[in-house]
Design an enzyme around this catalytic site. Sequence first.
Site, mmCIF file in Angstrom:
data_model
loop_
_atom_site.group_PDB
_atom_site.id
_atom_site.type_symbol
_atom_site.label_atom_id
_atom_site.label_comp_id
_atom_site.label_asym_id
_atom_site.label_seq_id
_atom_site.Cartn_x
_atom_site.Cartn_y
_atom_site.Cartn_z
ATOM 1 N N ARG A 59 0.758 -1.366 -0.203
ATOM 2 C CA ARG A 59 -0.533 -0.551 0.338
ATOM 3 C C ARG A 59 1.147 1.369 -0.079
ATOM 4 O O ARG A 59 0.546 2.086 -0.093
ATOM 5 C CB ARG A 59 -1.119 -0.064 0.951
ATOM 6 N N GLU A 96 2.385 -5.721 13.682
ATOM 7 C CA GLU A 96 1.167 -5.700 14.623
ATOM 8 C C GLU A 96 0.514 -7.330 14.268
ATOM 9 O O GLU A 96 0.127 -7.083 16.208
ATOM 10 C CB GLU A 96 0.221 -4.788 14.198
HETATM 11 P P1 AMP Z 1 3.794 -1.275 11.902
HETATM 12 O O1 AMP Z 1 4.986 -3.226 11.862
HETATM 13 O O2 AMP Z 1 3.090 -2.183 12.848
HETATM 14 O O3 AMP Z 1 4.105 -0.113 12.233
HETATM 15 O O4 AMP Z 1 2.544 -2.004 10.575
HETATM 16 C C1 AMP Z 1 2.254 -0.983 9.286
HETATM 17 C C2 AMP Z 1 2.707 -1.729 7.877
HETATM 18 O O5 AMP Z 1 1.542 -2.891 8.551
HETATM 19 C C3 AMP Z 1 1.759 -0.600 7.503
HETATM 20 O O6 AMP Z 1 2.903 -1.096 6.400
HETATM 21 C C4 AMP Z 1 0.685 -1.108 7.775
HETATM 22 O O7 AMP Z 1 0.020 -1.450 5.566
HETATM 23 C C5 AMP Z 1 -0.145 -2.269 8.253
HETATM 24 N N1 AMP Z 1 -1.204 -2.807 9.500
HETATM 25 C C6 AMP Z 1 -0.818 -2.659 10.458
HETATM 26 N N2 AMP Z 1 -1.531 -2.168 11.156
HETATM 27 C C7 AMP Z 1 -2.924 -2.573 10.422
HETATM 28 C C8 AMP Z 1 -3.877 -1.812 10.419
HETATM 29 N N3 AMP Z 1 -4.861 -1.642 12.006
HETATM 30 N N4 AMP Z 1 -4.723 -1.672 9.796
HETATM 31 C C9 AMP Z 1 -4.436 -0.961 8.115
HETATM 32 N N5 AMP Z 1 -2.694 -1.794 7.976
HETATM 33 C C10 AMP Z 1 -1.800 -1.897 9.416
#
Ligand code: AMP
Length: 172
Positions: A59, A96
């Site tokens: 994305r 996450e």
């Molecule tokens: P993080 O590494 O935990 O900051 O996760 C960020 C990545 O995971 C990004 O590339 C987002 O596209 C995706 N992502 C994580 N959590 C979500 C969420 N709740 N909604 C949409 N995309 C998420």
Amino acid sequence: MDNLSALIRDIPDFPEPGIVFKDITPVLADPAAFTALVEALAEPFRDSGVSKVAGIEARGFTLATPVAGLLGAGFIPVRKPGKLPYETVREDYSLEYGTDSLEIHTDAAQPGEKVLLVDDVIATGGTAAAAIRLLKKIGADVVGFAVFIELSFLNGAQMLDGVPLHALVKYD
Ligand code: AMP
């Protein structure tokens, strides 16, 4: 920004139970909203001397490429393992919802080149932190991380190794 927020769609329990997925496809589908989003992401970096914009698969590509166009900059893909054809460097990170790795071409930026990182969502910050480590490994000067949505209750901003976060919509 309220108009943009109203178009973000919450999908509970996707891709697994307990995660509320922030679906930005309604924003991307709306020409005025998409344009406003790209302009707002780029705005603070118009005079920053950025010559490349890096986007995180998948994305992040959607947002980083039009931001690059607006800033008169080139585009750098930060990709999942095994996708980039030339010499790469790799970083592991925790999501996450799981763990993964990212890669970048070793010649994606010149040493000292100013690079802006772009993605759709920052949650725990692990993904962005890995992308920042990759960019720094190849010698880039990472001037900022522009993101549409910050899930600030997960404190991802603290993971960015001093890179300034420009988030448009925050969820506390
Ligand atoms: P993080 O590494 O935990 O900051 O996760 C960020 C990545 O995971 C990004 O590339 C987002 O596209 C995706 N992502 C994580 N959590 C979500 C969420 N709740 N909604 C949409 N995309 C998420």
